[in-house]
Design an enzyme around this catalytic site. Sequence first.
Site, short mmCIF file in Angstrom:
data_model
loop_
_atom_site.label_atom_id
_atom_site.label_comp_id
_atom_site.label_asym_id
_atom_site.label_seq_id
_atom_site.Cartn_x
_atom_site.Cartn_y
_atom_site.Cartn_z
N LYS A 180 0.90 -0.66 0.43
CA LYS A 180 -0.34 0.17 0.54
C LYS A 180 0.49 1.59 -0.05
O LYS A 180 0.75 1.89 -0.98
CB LYS A 180 -1.12 -0.15 1.11
CG LYS A 180 -2.05 1.09 0.72
CD LYS A 180 -3.21 1.14 1.95
CE LYS A 180 -3.94 -0.25 2.33
NZ LYS A 180 -4.45 -0.72 3.18
N ARG A 235 -3.08 2.96 8.88
CA ARG A 235 -3.47 1.84 8.24
C ARG A 235 -2.36 0.96 7.74
O ARG A 235 -1.05 1.04 7.89
CB ARG A 235 -4.26 1.40 6.65
CG ARG A 235 -5.51 2.82 6.64
CD ARG A 235 -5.15 2.91 5.32
NE ARG A 235 -6.71 3.68 4.91
CZ ARG A 235 -7.71 3.40 3.95
NH1 ARG A 235 -7.75 2.40 4.19
NH2 ARG A 235 -9.00 4.44 4.05
N GLY A 265 -8.12 -7.39 4.04
CA GLY A 265 -8.81 -7.66 4.98
C GLY A 265 -8.42 -8.89 6.10
O GLY A 265 -8.80 -8.96 7.29
N MET A 282 -5.39 -7.09 7.46
CA MET A 282 -4.95 -6.45 8.88
C MET A 282 -6.00 -5.50 8.59
O MET A 282 -7.03 -4.95 8.54
CB MET A 282 -3.51 -5.89 8.08
CG MET A 282 -2.83 -7.24 7.44
SD MET A 282 -1.79 -8.47 8.96
CE MET A 282 -0.86 -6.19 9.07
N ARG A 335 -3.44 -1.05 -6.42
CA ARG A 335 -2.13 -2.58 -6.34
C ARG A 335 -2.25 -3.60 -7.42
O ARG A 335 -3.83 -3.37 -8.13
CB ARG A 335 -2.40 -3.36 -5.04
CG ARG A 335 -3.97 -3.90 -4.91
CD ARG A 335 -3.86 -4.34 -3.16
NE ARG A 335 -5.13 -4.87 -3.12
CZ ARG A 335 -6.23 -5.22 -1.77
NH1 ARG A 335 -5.29 -5.15 -1.40
NH2 ARG A 335 -6.99 -5.17 -1.49
N HIS A 340 -15.71 -8.30 0.86
CA HIS A 340 -14.63 -9.30 1.83
C HIS A 340 -14.71 -10.92 0.79
O HIS A 340 -14.02 -11.47 0.47
CB HIS A 340 -14.87 -9.89 3.23
CG HIS A 340 -13.75 -10.58 3.69
ND1 HIS A 340 -14.72 -11.76 4.21
CD2 HIS A 340 -12.77 -10.34 3.88
CE1 HIS A 340 -13.37 -11.97 4.90
NE2 HIS A 340 -12.51 -11.32 4.62
N SER A 345 13.90 -42.75 -12.69
CA SER A 345 12.35 -41.68 -12.17
C SER A 345 13.08 -41.68 -11.20
O SER A 345 12.59 -42.57 -10.35
CB SER A 345 11.68 -43.22 -13.34
OG SER A 345 10.51 -41.91 -12.75
N CYS A 360 9.01 -39.44 -10.61
CA CYS A 360 7.28 -39.62 -11.21
C CYS A 360 6.76 -39.79 -9.40
O CYS A 360 5.67 -39.45 -9.66
CB CYS A 360 7.16 -40.87 -11.98
SG CYS A 360 7.73 -41.77 -11.22
N TYR A 396 12.77 -34.81 -17.29
CA TYR A 396 10.54 -34.00 -17.82
C TYR A 396 10.64 -34.42 -15.72
O TYR A 396 11.21 -34.99 -15.25
CB TYR A 396 10.07 -35.50 -17.93
CG TYR A 396 10.75 -36.94 -17.87
CD1 TYR A 396 9.79 -37.56 -16.88
CD2 TYR A 396 11.49 -37.75 -18.42
CE1 TYR A 396 9.81 -38.58 -16.29
CE2 TYR A 396 11.18 -38.84 -18.25
CZ TYR A 396 10.64 -39.47 -17.11
OH TYR A 396 10.34 -40.83 -16.55
C1 PEP Z 1 7.08 -42.96 -5.50
O1 PEP Z 1 7.78 -42.84 -4.70
O2 PEP Z 1 7.26 -41.39 -5.69
C2 PEP Z 1 6.45 -43.70 -6.59
C3 PEP Z 1 6.62 -42.16 -7.78
O3 PEP Z 1 5.38 -44.77 -6.80
P1 PEP Z 1 4.48 -44.71 -5.12
O4 PEP Z 1 4.23 -43.34 -4.74
O5 PEP Z 1 3.80 -45.51 -6.48
O6 PEP Z 1 5.39 -45.90 -4.25
#
Ligand code: PEP
Length: 906
Positions: free
Chosen positions: A34, A104, A113, A115, A362, A478, A795, A862, A882
């Site tokens: 502000k 303020r 809202g 503070m 803002r 709000h 992975s 993953c 990836y």
């Molecule tokens: C993990 O362990 O991150 C994974 C992808 O395998 P899961 O969650 O199936 O154990």
Amino acid sequence: MAEDVKRVYAFGKDAQGNNVTEGNKDMKGVLGGKGANLAEMAVLGLPVPPGFTITCQTCMEYANAGNTWPEGALDTIQEYRLDLERRIGKKIGDPTDPLLVSVRSGAPLSMPGMMDTVLNLGLNDRSVHGLIEKTRNPRFSWDSYRRFIQMFSNVVMGLEGDLFENAITAKKLERGIRNDTDLTADDLQALVETFKGIFSANVSAEAHPELVVDGAVAFPQDPDTQLRLAMEAVFGSWNNPRATLYRKQNKIADDLGTAVNVQAMVFGNKGETSATGVAFTRDAATGKKEFYGDYLVNAQGEDVVAGIRNTSPIAELKHTPGLEEAGEELERIFDLLEDHYRDMMDIEFTIEEGRLWMLQTRVGKRTAAAALRIAIEMVHEGMIDKKTAVMRVAPEQLDQLLHPQISKTAVKNVIARGLNASPGAAVGEVVFSADAAVAAAEEGRKTVLVRWETTPDDLAGMIAAEGILTSHGGKTSHAAVIARGMGAPCVCGVEALKIDAAKKEVAVAGTDIVLHEGDVISIDGLTGEVMLGAVELVEPEMSGDLGTLLEWADEYRRLGIRANADNPADAQLSREFGAEGIGLDRTEHMFLGDRKQIIQSFILNEDEDVRTKAVEALFEAQSGDFYGMFKAMDGLPVIVRLLDPPLHEFLDNARALDVQIAKLEAAGADEATLAEKRALMDKIDGFAEQNPMLGLRGCRLAIVYPVLPRMQVRAIATAMAKLVKEGFDPKPEIMIPLVATVNELAKLRAVAEEVIAEVEAAEGVSLKIPIGTMIELPRAAVTADEIATQADFFSFGTNDLTQTTFGFSRDDVEAEFVPQYLSEKLLPYNPFATVDPGVAKLVEMGVTFGHEGNPDLVCGVCGEHGGDPDSVKTFHALGLDYVSCSPYRVPLARLAAAQAAIADME
Ligand code: PEP
Ligand code: MG
């Protein structure tokens, strides 16, 4: 305090009209959002009431010293106060012509809202007469004084707002009038006395000895005391529970502090040519290029946001008699600010007797749909470039667009309509309090929070509810602002709803419908409709603005994005969301449902024939699944993970079976049935482990039961061969889970290669199937150079890697001690949601060592972290190829990966 940071900064003009502003918009960390933007507007020459800002650093020094002012701070503030008085030519508390100020808060990051604010500071029993004299408006003057006492008591002293509201209601009843605006000057003068009485009766003399006069607490008359206490309250509000909760919710650091802005008051409540309002330069809900907001004639400050009176749309302002010029000027300022900030701006203004004053600006909060539309349209308008557009949309926000919406063909029983304040659909039981919403969420019940209006105290309930419905307030109330910020559906200002929160019921005017707590309703934040019952919801589509922005994002990102999916429908969906392959197909998910019987007969039978038949049945089922998956992802990689979890996860629950046996016994079941059940129970018991997550799972299963990996690899290779013969381009890869040593991988790789060769020979096609492993144990990460000699890819399973790095059970941790760890700040965040630096170090080691063992190694992630925007940024920095995440997170990951790449370029 850093040497180059002053304690206080002035803004606005001096007595000669020269700009004396010391700050600018880039000083948010010092002046708060502000303060920095007030300074910037003053620099731009806009009409900003003059004032000064006390820095956020002062707030933290004050808080860290146990709520004690740093040495010299009050003296510096006093100098700036005297300077402000000189600039304006009036003194705070002057009995003849008082300067009134607002006090303020303003943190570096917007916390709407959250503070506290005090208005009209400087009024007392003497100066109110000076104000009457100067304004010739006793009603306005007494109203200003009673508002000041009310806000000061509530915000600074923590007294209940109801004490004052009840007194106003009593006065109105006594006078037989309905509206606050019908109260006369005499009524308001009487209320001032009543309020002072409430103050004396409720403020503790022990806690505030400085307020004791003649043996009793009295409302402070001295402006110095008023100002000091108000500033202390703003600093104190940084650590109040709702501000703390908001910061946690929005991942805002606790050590930023808030600034205090002390600013000359201007009044929107001086009659019909005065007004106050809040506005956005574009529609904050849809992103449409049109001025958007609300104003109230003859009203002050918080009246608009509080939703207490129903407001008028901003487009009407320049057509309102007496406000035309100010309305025109405001529209010019909207354009000027947008042009200057190159973004959609949120603005607060007041018109005092026809003259416009800017109180705040803002960058405006907006829904995901609006964020996309504004970013894209600003690129087309030449205001920003594509990179900026990609950086403008928060990946987390996309979640809002990827959630169910009301089906176009749904049967709807619309019972009322209000303002479409925040898009998305919600279905849930009606609740009338934040506490009820929280309690229901704890029991897993979905709710719609129905309130006359919401206040910051409702925050926990607003988070817990699926949607928010109010009977009062405009699109900048709000409820609307907070819901949009959270991405929660919200319909507000539904005047037909007559809520009786005490009775827990709401009547719908014009109908004989009365809803009670627990009744199910649906709301559509896109249309403003309120519907009886649960309306059918549908999945969202990837098109329009979302598609465009993600295409732009793809131009910048380096990280590949894959999906975790284990059936053709999810694979197809992830492909539509832009996944470039499947990073994890958890094959155990293919063994559930009616297939569970087959795997059970494999596990529980010792008869080889029965087991062989079970394996054959599994092969049939799995090769069909793989065929569907590879076809859906034709031309893209599909990483199939061999069976991972402990076998007993496929067996019946031992406790349930125990209960079943007891019931059979009680019912006098025959011995043969009982014997069969007891034998089953013994077998299941035999598979129980003390630490199943550390037990017979992952590659260990494949080593102990080699027929399982052989069956799975055969199913993969056979499905691939079939598709190749049909002219498709299937690209399966085989992944071995939970490997700790290179020997495990070498053994199973050999098994897989042998089976692939058998299928190649049988089918007469050549099958190139990369074989890799998951890295989800610290030992695997630190010996990645060895393991990589046997792997085509890694992975990182960061779920298990987090579990085994911390030694936290991933299945129990969130219900156990992590919440406490988070609140005590032993952990900065949940490491199962956002990758922990320690775990990230193991990933880094795995990538580096892995490439030593195999320079062509492909590396991905993953675990759940693959769909968390902050973690995606970490994985980008670690040089992974990836990330793979659930289908609905694919768009988020695409955007987060692009933002990480753009940040690298800058
Ligand atoms: C993990 O362990 O991150 C994974 C992808 O395998 P899961 O969650 O199936 O154990
Ligand atoms: Mg795992």
